[in-house]
Motif scaffolding. Sequence first.
Motif, mmCIF file in Angstrom:
data_model
loop_
_atom_site.group_PDB
_atom_site.id
_atom_site.type_symbol
_atom_site.label_atom_id
_atom_site.label_comp_id
_atom_site.label_asym_id
_atom_site.label_seq_id
_atom_site.Cartn_x
_atom_site.Cartn_y
_atom_site.Cartn_z
ATOM 1 N N ILE A 285 -37.525 -23.673 -32.869
ATOM 2 C CA ILE A 285 -38.860 -23.545 -33.447
ATOM 3 C C ILE A 285 -39.319 -24.919 -33.937
ATOM 4 O O ILE A 285 -38.629 -25.578 -34.710
ATOM 5 C CB ILE A 285 -38.852 -22.541 -34.622
ATOM 6 N N MET A 286 -40.515 -25.355 -33.501
ATOM 7 C CA MET A 286 -41.020 -26.675 -33.886
ATOM 8 C C MET A 286 -42.457 -26.659 -34.409
ATOM 9 O O MET A 286 -43.017 -27.714 -34.708
ATOM 10 C CB MET A 286 -40.914 -27.633 -32.691
ATOM 11 N N THR A 287 -43.070 -25.482 -34.535
ATOM 12 C CA THR A 287 -44.431 -25.380 -35.053
ATOM 13 C C THR A 287 -44.559 -24.130 -35.919
ATOM 14 O O THR A 287 -43.759 -23.191 -35.797
ATOM 15 C CB THR A 287 -45.478 -25.285 -33.931
ATOM 16 N N LYS A 288 -45.574 -24.123 -36.783
ATOM 17 C CA LYS A 288 -45.866 -22.915 -37.573
ATOM 18 C C LYS A 288 -46.177 -21.742 -36.650
ATOM 19 O O LYS A 288 -45.754 -20.614 -36.904
ATOM 20 C CB LYS A 288 -47.056 -23.165 -38.501
ATOM 21 N N VAL B 9 -35.217 -24.490 -36.955
ATOM 22 C CA VAL B 9 -36.136 -25.566 -36.591
ATOM 23 C C VAL B 9 -35.317 -26.573 -35.800
ATOM 24 O O VAL B 9 -34.395 -27.195 -36.313
ATOM 25 C CB VAL B 9 -36.750 -26.205 -37.852
ATOM 26 N N SER B 10 -35.636 -26.709 -34.515
ATOM 27 C CA SER B 10 -34.782 -27.492 -33.619
ATOM 28 C C SER B 10 -35.553 -27.922 -32.387
ATOM 29 O O SER B 10 -36.365 -27.157 -31.857
ATOM 30 C CB SER B 10 -33.567 -26.657 -33.188
ATOM 31 N N ASN B 11 -35.317 -29.149 -31.940
ATOM 32 C CA ASN B 11 -35.840 -29.601 -30.648
ATOM 33 C C ASN B 11 -34.697 -29.812 -29.656
ATOM 34 O O ASN B 11 -34.790 -30.640 -28.754
ATOM 35 C CB ASN B 11 -36.696 -30.863 -30.803
ATOM 36 N N HIS B 12 -33.603 -29.083 -29.866
ATOM 37 C CA HIS B 12 -32.424 -29.123 -28.990
ATOM 38 C C HIS B 12 -31.842 -30.537 -28.935
ATOM 39 O O HIS B 12 -31.394 -31.002 -27.883
ATOM 40 C CB HIS B 12 -32.774 -28.634 -27.579
ATOM 41 N N GLY B 13 -31.856 -31.199 -30.089
ATOM 42 C CA GLY B 13 -31.299 -32.541 -30.168
ATOM 43 C C GLY B 13 -32.034 -33.563 -29.327
ATOM 44 O O GLY B 13 -31.478 -34.595 -28.954
ATOM 45 N N ASP C 181 -39.053 -35.115 -24.174
ATOM 46 C CA ASP C 181 -39.194 -36.487 -24.661
ATOM 47 C C ASP C 181 -40.466 -36.592 -25.505
ATOM 48 O O ASP C 181 -41.428 -35.834 -25.310
ATOM 49 C CB ASP C 181 -39.279 -37.450 -23.472
ATOM 50 N N GLN C 182 -40.477 -37.539 -26.464
ATOM 51 C CA GLN C 182 -41.627 -37.803 -27.329
ATOM 52 C C GLN C 182 -41.990 -36.615 -28.227
ATOM 53 O O GLN C 182 -43.135 -36.460 -28.656
ATOM 54 C CB GLN C 182 -42.850 -38.218 -26.504
ATOM 55 N N CYS C 183 -41.017 -35.787 -28.505
ATOM 56 C CA CYS C 183 -41.223 -34.633 -29.392
ATOM 57 C C CYS C 183 -41.117 -35.091 -30.845
ATOM 58 O O CYS C 183 -40.434 -36.067 -31.167
ATOM 59 C CB CYS C 183 -40.164 -33.577 -29.100
ATOM 60 N N SER C 184 -41.791 -34.395 -31.743
ATOM 61 C CA SER C 184 -41.637 -34.665 -33.173
ATOM 62 C C SER C 184 -40.192 -34.433 -33.584
ATOM 63 O O SER C 184 -39.460 -33.672 -32.947
ATOM 64 C CB SER C 184 -42.542 -33.736 -33.990
ATOM 65 N N SER C 185 -39.777 -35.079 -34.651
ATOM 66 C CA SER C 185 -38.446 -34.823 -35.202
ATOM 67 C C SER C 185 -38.486 -33.546 -36.037
ATOM 68 O O SER C 185 -39.545 -33.106 -36.492
ATOM 69 C CB SER C 185 -37.996 -35.989 -36.083
ATOM 70 N N PHE D 140 -33.291 -22.313 -40.898
ATOM 71 C CA PHE D 140 -32.279 -23.344 -40.681
ATOM 72 C C PHE D 140 -32.939 -24.516 -39.964
ATOM 73 O O PHE D 140 -34.013 -24.385 -39.376
ATOM 74 C CB PHE D 140 -31.115 -22.805 -39.837
ATOM 75 N N VAL D 141 -32.286 -25.652 -39.990
ATOM 76 C CA VAL D 141 -32.801 -26.820 -39.285
ATOM 77 C C VAL D 141 -31.624 -27.621 -38.748
ATOM 78 O O VAL D 141 -30.547 -27.640 -39.344
ATOM 79 C CB VAL D 141 -33.687 -27.681 -40.216
ATOM 80 N N ASP D 142 -31.812 -28.255 -37.595
ATOM 81 C CA ASP D 142 -30.805 -29.176 -37.072
ATOM 82 C C ASP D 142 -31.497 -30.430 -36.575
ATOM 83 O O ASP D 142 -32.694 -30.617 -36.773
ATOM 84 C CB ASP D 142 -29.948 -28.510 -35.987
ATOM 85 N N GLY D 143 -30.741 -31.327 -35.960
ATOM 86 C CA GLY D 143 -31.317 -32.522 -35.379
ATOM 87 C C GLY D 143 -31.180 -33.751 -36.246
ATOM 88 O O GLY D 143 -32.011 -33.988 -37.124
ATOM 89 N N GLY D 144 -30.127 -34.530 -36.038
ATOM 90 C CA GLY D 144 -29.977 -35.809 -36.717
ATOM 91 C C GLY D 144 -29.493 -35.745 -38.148
ATOM 92 O O GLY D 144 -29.471 -36.765 -38.836
#
Length: 340
Positions: A214-217, A233-237, A242-246, A265-269
């Motif tokens: 999930i990356m948006t409201k 909340v994740s952009n699959h790492g 490409d060029q996706c928000s963090s 939950f949230v992941d990524g970095g």
Amino acid sequence: MNYNELLAEARNCIGEYCKACPVCNGKACLNHIPGPGAKGSGDGAIRNFQKWQEIRVNMDTICENKKVDTSIDLFGKKFSYPFFAGPVGAVNLHYSDKYDDLAYNNILVSSCAEYGIAAFTGDGTNSKVMEAAKEAIKAAKGIGVPTIKPWNIETIKAKLDLVKEAKPFAIAMDIDAAGLPFLKNLTPPAGSKTVEELKEIANEAEIPFIVKGIMTKKAALKALDAGASAIIVSNHGGRVLDQCSSTAEVLEEIASCVKGKLKIFVDGGIRSGADVFKALALGADGVLICRPFVTAVFGGAKEGVKCYIDKIGGELADTMAMCGAHSIKDITRDMVKSPF
């Protein structure tokens, strides 16, 4: 074993793609897929890491001096910390042949369960990946979360029936995996899902269903409408767009519209206990950490996983104490300063 020893050992056996860097920030692996890299320019993984560093914690030690409690309750289970190991599939493809998915899951799931957290397990085109995950979670008495990819509905139902044999406390789907190149044009097919399709899957799961990616409201509200018990909340790492928000940049906005209606939950970095603290202050109920747990398994197996859990848990407890939060529920928005 300390963390530096873990990293040194991992470099000897983790394969040619991952460099087991002192800080897993996406720079060394860039866009190496197979491997732990991100899609396109490799910007996604790097941005995920960098944006957490731009958030600062607010120190306040004028408070009661007492022990910090890092534990959380989730779906009827109590965990020592609010962070979990993220899902990885096709370990041989992306890392080395030291472990196959069965061996990797056996170490990760059992170690996480023993040391107070839970592991999310991955899925893959090989049916044995999910079978291995099921067996590992079953052995851990259900302390694990199988993560199913967005196949066609018939395949999803078959995989749900399989993993429910392990009696996991929750089941997840990484809906963002719809963008993985190796899933396209496959048999069975995989891809994005409508709200109605997700609702059918959530009902079929029969236990708490978690939607990852999930990356948006707007997407968060769709997951809520579909009956999800939690979102990640994740952009699959950075591996699917490409060029996706963090994730750090979008977490607070997403939490503002669904907080209290489902778990977030949230992941990524996220690479330190301080990063975990930042995520909780911005509205997350918990976080997932993925790539560093791979390094922990390759670098020290069970001992490596314990070492990494202790490292992140200790950093979290220290940050909480220095900011005046003595329990997870004491962590509030004013304890961090965010530029987003």
